[in-house]
Design a protein around this motif. Sequence first.
Motif, PDB file in Angstrom:
ATOM      1  N   SER A 116      -4.886  27.227 150.835  1.00 55.60           N
ATOM      2  CA  SER A 116      -3.626  26.509 150.614  1.00 55.60           C
ATOM      3  C   SER A 116      -2.763  27.170 149.548  1.00 55.60           C
ATOM      4  O   SER A 116      -1.594  26.880 149.427  1.00 55.60           O
ATOM      5  N   ASN A 117      -3.360  28.058 148.766  1.00 56.71           N
ATOM      6  CA  ASN A 117      -2.630  28.761 147.710  1.00 56.71           C
ATOM      7  C   ASN A 117      -2.393  30.212 148.098  1.00 56.71           C
ATOM      8  O   ASN A 117      -2.510  31.114 147.272  1.00 56.71           O
ATOM      9  N   GLU A 118      -2.088  30.450 149.363  1.00 55.28           N
ATOM     10  CA  GLU A 118      -1.844  31.809 149.817  1.00 55.28           C
ATOM     11  C   GLU A 118      -0.742  32.435 148.969  1.00 55.28           C
ATOM     12  O   GLU A 118       0.302  31.853 148.745  1.00 55.28           O
ATOM     13  N   GLY A 119      -0.998  33.623 148.473  1.00 50.54           N
ATOM     14  CA  GLY A 119      -0.032  34.281 147.604  1.00 50.54           C
ATOM     15  C   GLY A 119      -0.370  34.117 146.134  1.00 50.54           C
ATOM     16  O   GLY A 119       0.131  34.848 145.299  1.00 50.54           O
ATOM     17  N   THR A 120      -1.202  33.151 145.798  1.00 57.30           N
ATOM     18  CA  THR A 120      -1.657  32.964 144.426  1.00 57.30           C
ATOM     19  C   THR A 120      -2.901  33.819 144.228  1.00 57.30           C
ATOM     20  O   THR A 120      -3.834  33.736 145.021  1.00 57.30           O
ATOM     21  N   PRO A 121      -2.935  34.650 143.191  1.00 56.86           N
ATOM     22  CA  PRO A 121      -4.117  35.493 142.983  1.00 56.86           C
ATOM     23  C   PRO A 121      -5.348  34.647 142.666  1.00 56.86           C
ATOM     24  O   PRO A 121      -5.237  33.558 142.086  1.00 56.86           O
ATOM     25  N   GLU A 122      -6.516  35.138 143.052  1.00 58.24           N
ATOM     26  CA  GLU A 122      -7.759  34.415 142.786  1.00 58.24           C
ATOM     27  C   GLU A 122      -8.050  34.348 141.290  1.00 58.24           C
ATOM     28  O   GLU A 122      -8.566  33.354 140.793  1.00 58.24           O
ATOM     29  N   PHE A 123      -7.712  35.424 140.574  1.00 53.63           N
ATOM     30  CA  PHE A 123      -7.925  35.474 139.130  1.00 53.63           C
ATOM     31  C   PHE A 123      -6.587  35.608 138.417  1.00 53.63           C
ATOM     32  O   PHE A 123      -5.706  36.326 138.867  1.00 53.63           O
ATOM     33  N   LEU A 124      -6.452  34.920 137.293  1.00 54.22           N
ATOM     34  CA  LEU A 124      -5.225  34.938 136.503  1.00 54.22           C
ATOM     35  C   LEU A 124      -5.488  35.593 135.155  1.00 54.22           C
ATOM     36  O   LEU A 124      -6.598  35.516 134.623  1.00 54.22           O
ATOM     37  N   THR A 125      -4.457  36.186 134.587  1.00 55.50           N
ATOM     38  CA  THR A 125      -4.544  36.658 133.210  1.00 55.50           C
ATOM     39  C   THR A 125      -4.450  35.429 132.303  1.00 55.50           C
ATOM     40  O   THR A 125      -4.097  34.331 132.738  1.00 55.50           O
ATOM     41  N   VAL A 126      -4.733  35.622 131.032  1.00 57.31           N
ATOM     42  CA  VAL A 126      -4.621  34.512 130.082  1.00 57.31           C
ATOM     43  C   VAL A 126      -3.181  34.012 130.021  1.00 57.31           C
ATOM     44  O   VAL A 126      -2.940  32.803 129.999  1.00 57.31           O
TER      45      VAL A 126
END
Length: 71
Positions: free
Chosen positions: A4-14
């Motif tokens: 459902s979060n297509e386009g959102t990276p699996e890992f985020l920076t701080v």
Amino acid sequence: MPDSNEGTPEFLTVDEAAALLRVNRKTLYESIRLGQVPGVVRIGKALRIRHAALVESPSGKGRDSALWSRR
């Protein structure tokens, strides 16, 4: 199962995670240091935070949690 979060990276920076949670990055670093943030992965000196762990975590982890008690 479609993401459902297509386009959102699996890992985020701080910085990305702090913006998502609407907290100061120093607050997030302190919460990470205290072990209060789920899904944190250290790669060398870099920290990455699993997006799913942030959005699926419970809204509070106790009274000593600086970050999660604000949500």
